[in-house]
Design an enzyme around this catalytic site. Structure first.
Site, PDB file in Angstrom:
ATOM      1  N   ASP A 223       0.858  -1.180   0.000  1.00 22.05           N
ATOM      2  CA  ASP A 223       0.000   0.000   0.000  1.00 22.05           C
ATOM      3  C   ASP A 223       0.896   1.233   0.000  1.00 22.05           C
ATOM      4  O   ASP A 223       2.013   1.206   0.533  1.00 22.05           O
ATOM      5  CB  ASP A 223      -0.875   0.044   1.257  1.00 22.05           C
ATOM      6  CG  ASP A 223      -1.668  -1.232   1.459  1.00 22.05           C
ATOM      7  OD1 ASP A 223      -2.159  -1.786   0.463  1.00 22.05           O
ATOM      8  OD2 ASP A 223      -1.795  -1.661   2.627  1.00 22.05           O
ATOM      9  N   ASP A 262      -1.677  -2.258  -4.929  1.00 23.86           N
ATOM     10  CA  ASP A 262      -2.529  -2.744  -3.853  1.00 23.86           C
ATOM     11  C   ASP A 262      -3.365  -1.562  -3.349  1.00 23.86           C
ATOM     12  O   ASP A 262      -3.979  -0.859  -4.141  1.00 23.86           O
ATOM     13  CB  ASP A 262      -1.675  -3.375  -2.750  1.00 23.86           C
ATOM     14  CG  ASP A 262      -2.486  -4.246  -1.799  1.00 23.86           C
ATOM     15  OD1 ASP A 262      -3.669  -4.519  -2.090  1.00 23.86           O
ATOM     16  OD2 ASP A 262      -1.944  -4.653  -0.762  1.00 23.86           O
ATOM     17  N   ASP A 266      -4.551   1.826   3.620  1.00 19.38           N
ATOM     18  CA  ASP A 266      -5.269   0.751   4.294  1.00 19.38           C
ATOM     19  C   ASP A 266      -5.074   0.840   5.805  1.00 19.38           C
ATOM     20  O   ASP A 266      -3.962   1.140   6.280  1.00 19.38           O
ATOM     21  CB  ASP A 266      -4.809  -0.612   3.793  1.00 19.38           C
ATOM     22  CG  ASP A 266      -5.458  -0.995   2.463  1.00 19.38           C
ATOM     23  OD1 ASP A 266      -6.189  -0.150   1.900  1.00 19.38           O
ATOM     24  OD2 ASP A 266      -5.225  -2.121   1.994  1.00 19.38           O
ATOM     25  N   ARG A 316     -13.841   0.713  -2.662  1.00 13.99           N
ATOM     26  CA  ARG A 316     -13.221   0.829  -1.337  1.00 13.99           C
ATOM     27  C   ARG A 316     -12.902   2.269  -0.968  1.00 13.99           C
ATOM     28  O   ARG A 316     -11.736   2.627  -0.750  1.00 13.99           O
ATOM     29  CB  ARG A 316     -11.957  -0.031  -1.245  1.00 13.99           C
ATOM     30  CG  ARG A 316     -12.214  -1.510  -1.457  1.00 13.99           C
ATOM     31  CD  ARG A 316     -10.957  -2.333  -1.192  1.00 13.99           C
ATOM     32  NE  ARG A 316     -11.198  -3.749  -1.430  1.00 13.99           N
ATOM     33  CZ  ARG A 316     -10.303  -4.705  -1.278  1.00 13.99           C
ATOM     34  NH1 ARG A 316      -9.070  -4.392  -0.871  1.00 13.99           N
ATOM     35  NH2 ARG A 316     -10.610  -5.970  -1.504  1.00 13.99           N
TER      36      ARG A 316
END
Length: 449
Positions: A223, A262, A266, A316
């Protein structure tokens, strides 16, 4: 719900851009742009204001504000950044000022990382072709071990671990950012990340997993910013993007995209008390995960997202599990950008408790209101004052009317840490176009005129 506080944060006590009358006429009267004397604190020493989201709970978030002169660093390249992060005591307050764009790979290429490990993509594809390897087990053996060895070399260069009590901030006016890097905030407390552009975070060695879904997937490891077991984190005025390599340009193998990206930001592994504020997320697929699994951590994952911009985002924004998440005054634009087409904006899963209020959606002609949300039938979204193309709209009802996996409409908590909450979303698209993302702050923490 308790009445929201409108205490002005230092980061938003800005030089007036309009007269009060002009602001009122433009519908911006609720936006705190006016500077006060306390805004003279330099950007690198500023702390999260009181009541500014979940990160303000308890002891609040001060980062490296109390750093002594020996723990204030200005860095311009990968080596300097790594040294500053590892210098001295792991818990001593420190300020790291990033000047200009840092290339996390430091000039190394994917071929450099693979050299001497025995890994080659051609050999990997031959070894794990589903026609040979099958689809019932993950790769193992010589080429998978070689892939892991090459990946470890890349990780050594591009992963930057941030210690507790740190402020990582871009120097205004320098195009500050980290290209190709992954900033890891793991099992630490009290971190501030501001005014940085995170771009081109790419995994040279994605892993093939034939057991992921019905067709298998290529999974990448990094990430741009990852929070794992982190507490009291404030991410403010940053920009996250895949640029310049977009997913539309990626090759496919075994019928699946060879995915080198990715997450953007996160928040997993029991992370808690996080405020994500005035960032821009664009040109990315799986943008923000809150909770890595349905059993990530009960009683944690308390996150506030406010005044962020999401455009050219596939999904997301966020996908949330288990936690208490507050979304307010964000702008979601579903228009396709750089090949990234919208799937959904917010996903509530695994009993997530989301309060979404006074957010603005700009809905493109190819999307429906019912497609803005998603869920697994256990999550809750309590919404109010959200707008779609300028009209107040019940986005939860629209989703529930078209889905068998209904979102619950009541939550088990009431937000109280709501600094700067605007009770009208009308001005958000125009306002956030000027005030969100990296590069708009001055050394005094005010927004550039």
């Amino acid at each position: 719900m308790a009445s929201p506080t409108h205490r002005r944060s230092r980061a938003r006590r800005r030089t007036a851009l309009f007269s009060a009358a002009a602001m009122a006429a433009a519908g911006l009267a609720a936006v705190p742009f006016v500077t006060s004397a306390s805004a003279a604190v330099e950007l690198a020493r500023q702390t999260l204001p009181a009541n500014d989201g979940w990160a303000a709970a308890g002891s609040g978030t001060t980062g490296g504000a109390k750093a002594d002169a020996a723990h204030v660093f200005t860095v311009t390249n990968r080596a300097e950044l790594a040294k500053a992060l590892n210098s001295g005591s792991g818990t001593a307050p420190r300020v790291i000022r990033v000047k200009g764009l840092i290339d996390a790979n430091g000039g190394s290429t994917c071929a450099d990382y693979a050299a001497g490990t025995g890994y080659s993509l051609g050999a990997y594809l031959k070894a794990y072709d589903p026609a040979v390897w099958g689809r019932s087990k993950k790769p193992s053996g010589t080429q998978e071990n070689a892939r892991k060895a090459a990946a470890a070399r890349q990780a050594k260069n591009i992963v930057f671990r941030v210690p507790s009590n740190t402020t990582l901030v871009g120097v205004p006016g320098t195009g500050a950012g980290i290209k190709g890097g992954s900033v890891a905030v793991q099992n630490v407390d009290n971190v501030i990340i501001r005014n940085l552009t995170f771009s081109a975070t790419e995994d040279c060695f994605p892993q093939w997993d034939p057991t992921d879904g019905s067709k298998g997937e290529w999974n990448s490891a990094y990430d741009s910013v990852t929070l794992r077991g982190a507490t009291h984190v404030w991410a403010d005025h940053n920009t996250f993007t895949d640029a310049p390599l977009y997913d539309s340009a990626l090759t496919s193998y075994f019928g699946r995209k060879y995915q080198v990206h990715d997450g953007a930001l996160d928040i997993t592994g029991g992370s808690d008390l996080v405020t994500v504020e005035r960032n821009v997320f664009h040109s990315h697929d799986k943008t923000m995960l809150i909770g890595s699994s349905d059993t990530d951590s009960v009683g944690k994952l308390r996150v506030t997202l406010h005044h962020n911009v999401f455009r050219g985002i596939t999904q997301r924004a966020p996908l949330a599990r288990l936690g208490q998440i507050h979304l307010y005054n964000n702008h979601y634009d579903t228009t396709k950008l750089n090949g990234y087409a919208h799937s959904y904006s917010v996903n509530a899963r695994a009993k997530a408790q989301i309060v979404a209020e006074h957010n603005a959606w700009t809905l493109s002609s190819d999307r429906k209101v019912s497609q803005l949300l998603s869920g697994d039938g256990t999550g809750a979204v309590a919404g109010r004052g959200n707008t779609v193309n300028g009209t107040v709209t019940d986005v939860v009802a629209a989703y529930n009317a078209s889905s068998s996996k209904k979102l619950r409409t009541t939550v088990n908590w009431t937000p109280t840490l709501t600094a700067g909450l605007q009770t009208s979303a009308a001005s958000l698209p125009a306002e956030l176009a000027r005030t969100a993302g990296a590069g708009v702050l001055t050394e005094q923490g005010t927004v550039r005129p």
